[in-house]
Design an enzyme around this catalytic site. Structure first.
Site, short mmCIF file in Angstrom:
data_model
loop_
_atom_site.label_atom_id
_atom_site.label_comp_id
_atom_site.label_asym_id
_atom_site.label_seq_id
_atom_site.Cartn_x
_atom_site.Cartn_y
_atom_site.Cartn_z
N GLU A 190 22.38 53.85 46.08
CA GLU A 190 23.20 54.99 45.34
C GLU A 190 22.84 56.31 46.05
O GLU A 190 22.74 57.26 45.40
CB GLU A 190 22.97 54.97 43.98
CG GLU A 190 23.18 53.85 43.00
CD GLU A 190 24.51 53.60 42.63
OE1 GLU A 190 25.40 54.59 42.60
OE2 GLU A 190 24.80 52.59 42.24
N ASP A 207 11.94 45.10 46.60
CA ASP A 207 10.64 44.61 46.16
C ASP A 207 9.91 44.19 47.46
O ASP A 207 10.37 43.40 48.07
CB ASP A 207 10.67 43.68 45.11
CG ASP A 207 11.05 44.13 43.83
OD1 ASP A 207 11.37 45.48 43.69
OD2 ASP A 207 10.94 43.55 42.71
N ASP A 221 12.44 51.92 35.90
CA ASP A 221 13.12 51.00 36.59
C ASP A 221 14.60 50.92 36.55
O ASP A 221 14.96 52.07 35.81
CB ASP A 221 12.43 49.65 36.33
CG ASP A 221 12.34 48.86 37.55
OD1 ASP A 221 12.93 48.86 38.46
OD2 ASP A 221 11.42 47.67 37.45
N TRP A 259 14.96 51.69 44.07
CA TRP A 259 15.03 50.77 45.08
C TRP A 259 16.10 51.21 46.47
O TRP A 259 16.76 50.48 47.34
CB TRP A 259 15.80 49.40 44.66
CG TRP A 259 15.45 48.96 43.28
CD1 TRP A 259 14.04 48.93 42.98
CD2 TRP A 259 15.95 47.92 42.25
NE1 TRP A 259 13.90 48.17 42.03
CE2 TRP A 259 15.34 47.71 41.46
CE3 TRP A 259 17.41 47.94 42.10
CZ2 TRP A 259 15.23 46.94 40.10
CZ3 TRP A 259 17.70 47.26 41.09
CH2 TRP A 259 16.65 46.63 40.09
N GLY A 260 16.36 52.46 46.47
CA GLY A 260 16.97 53.05 47.57
C GLY A 260 18.41 52.80 47.43
O GLY A 260 18.96 53.15 48.49
C1 GLA Z 1 11.59 45.27 39.44
C2 GLA Z 1 10.81 46.66 40.22
C3 GLA Z 1 9.41 45.94 40.51
C4 GLA Z 1 8.77 45.27 38.90
C5 GLA Z 1 9.51 44.39 38.38
C6 GLA Z 1 9.36 44.19 36.95
O1 GLA Z 1 11.93 44.10 40.32
O2 GLA Z 1 11.28 46.68 41.60
O3 GLA Z 1 8.60 46.81 41.34
O4 GLA Z 1 8.48 46.39 38.39
O5 GLA Z 1 11.21 45.11 38.36
O6 GLA Z 1 10.11 43.44 36.34
#
Ligand code: GLA
Length: 377
Positions: free
Chosen positions: A164, A183, A126, A161-162
């Site tokens: 940078e 998310d 993450d 998360w796409g």
């Molecule tokens: C981020 C990730 C999620 C999940 C949470 C856990 O938001 O994008 O998919 O793993 O953290 O805290």
């Protein structure tokens, strides 16, 4: 480790967030191996955030939460492996995880070795609590190098998360997949937002699959501490969501409680002909066709498959039914003496040979998926 096709499995986050434990993982492994999901290809059982003690142990190592995982992670991994499945875990490139547990920054090498010693096959990595001194490529390359030297094949699943311009540099890190969006939530507007953010930006990143986040199929508004299960989606929307992820070759990671999956969702998730498109080894990027004659908010995704056929996914994002058409000329067919043999992949039905055009009336928020093979007239 490189994955030849997008990883398929289950992840604890969407439904269970911090409410995870050994019993859940064991029951999930049992469910996957009994309800046809493992057979359909879902092999990774992945524990997301919140599995660890709040602080590292006195030796500076990550430690499993003793209440949640009283026998430790190796025990859980062994159980998952005994079912013929693979075991996934989670960490973060910053100093803390997104839910504020210890992260791997500065500990990448010992953490990678520890994951290997526990029998981990997949690591979701993450993007929270990042130190200012390091940019994202460096943070992901650090863990990529550590995993490549940890003594075990571990699929590196970057969760970035796409941001940078990740698709420009992610294949330098050793990652097998990269999260290309924020998310997901269990509601139509979230699925729509993710799909819309991806369809015009489709790219085949060498050796690295575009991860559009865990599936919400079958959640029906349950779990996720309320905010992920944001009201739920209809069966039609789940079917469309699954078809979109498959057409775009995203990893297929189930986020619902597979111990209590309803039959409609189980059928959507195990649709072998849709999964075959997702898993096609040709690894060609899809492209989008928007035909002038079609209603706004309808489009077709097209993907060349390794057997020379073309997958066509037709989508209607409107709140009313719409006719969607594709002219075979736009997919590459010669106008002289050629047609397409069409197979409805959603319903496993041969539709015979069609000339020039394929049209379908698609219900609101609905989809159709075809596999088309060129034939001489
Ligand atoms: C981020 C990730 C999620 C999940 C949470 C856990 O938001 O994008 O998919 O793993 O953290 O805290």
């Amino acid at each position: 480790m490189k994955e030849i096709t997008p990883p398929m499995g289950w992840n604890s986050w969407n439904t269970f967030t911090d409410k995870i434990d050994e019993k859940l993982v064991i029951e999930t492994a049992d469910a996957l191996s009994h309800n046809g999901l493992a057979e359909a290809g879902y092999k990774y059982v992945i524990i997301d955030d919140c599995w660890a003690e709040k602080e590292r142990d006195k030796n500076g190592m990550l430690a499993a939460d003793k209440q949640k995982f009283p026998h430790g992670m190796k025990y859980v991994a062994d159980y998952v492996h005994s079912k013929g499945l693979k075991f996934g875990m989670y960490s973060c490139c910053g100093t803390r995880t997104c839910a504020n547990y210890p992260g791997s920054f500065g500990h990448e090498w010992e953490d990678a070795k520890q994951f290997a010693s526990w029998g981990v096959d997949y690591l979701k990595y993450d993007n929270c609590f990042k130190p200012n001194c390091a940019d994202d490529p460096l943070l992901y390359r650090r863990m990529g190098l550590a995993l490549a030297n940890c003594g075990r094949d571990i699929v590196f699943a970057a969760c970035q998360w796409g941001t940078e311009n990740v698709s420009d540099w992610i294949s330098t890190t050793g990652a097998a997949t990269y999260r290309s969006t924020g998310d997901i939530k269990d509601c139509w507007s979230s699925v729509l937002g993710i799909a819309n953010s991806q369809i015009e930006a489709l790219s085949a990143t060498p050796n690295c699959f575009n991860d559009m986040d865990m599936l919400v199929v079958g959640m029906h508004g349950n779990g996720g501490n309320g905010y992920i299960a944001a009201g739920g989606s209809t069966d039609t929307e789940y079917e469309t969501h699954f078809a979109l992820w498959a057409m775009m070759a995203s990893p297929l990671i189930i986020g619902a409680d597979v111990r209590h999956l309803d039959e409609v969702s189980r059928c959507i998730l195990t649709n072998s002909e849709v999964i075959a498109i997702d898993q096609d080894e040709g690894r060609y990027a899809p492209y989008v066709l928007r035909c002038a004659s079609n209603l706004h908010n309808t489009f077709t995704l097209v993907r060349l498959l390794s057997d020379g056929s073309a997958a066509l996914g037709m989508f209607n994002f409107n709140d009313t039914a719409a006719l969607v058409s594709v002219n075979f000329f736009d997919v590459g067919l010669s106008v002289r003496g050629m047609s397409m043999r069409v197979r409805d992949a959603l319903h496993h039905e041969d539709l015979g040979v069609r000339r020039e055009l394929l049209s379908a009336t698609i219900e609101p928020h609905g989809s159709a998926v075809y596999r088309c093979t060129a034939v001489n007239d």
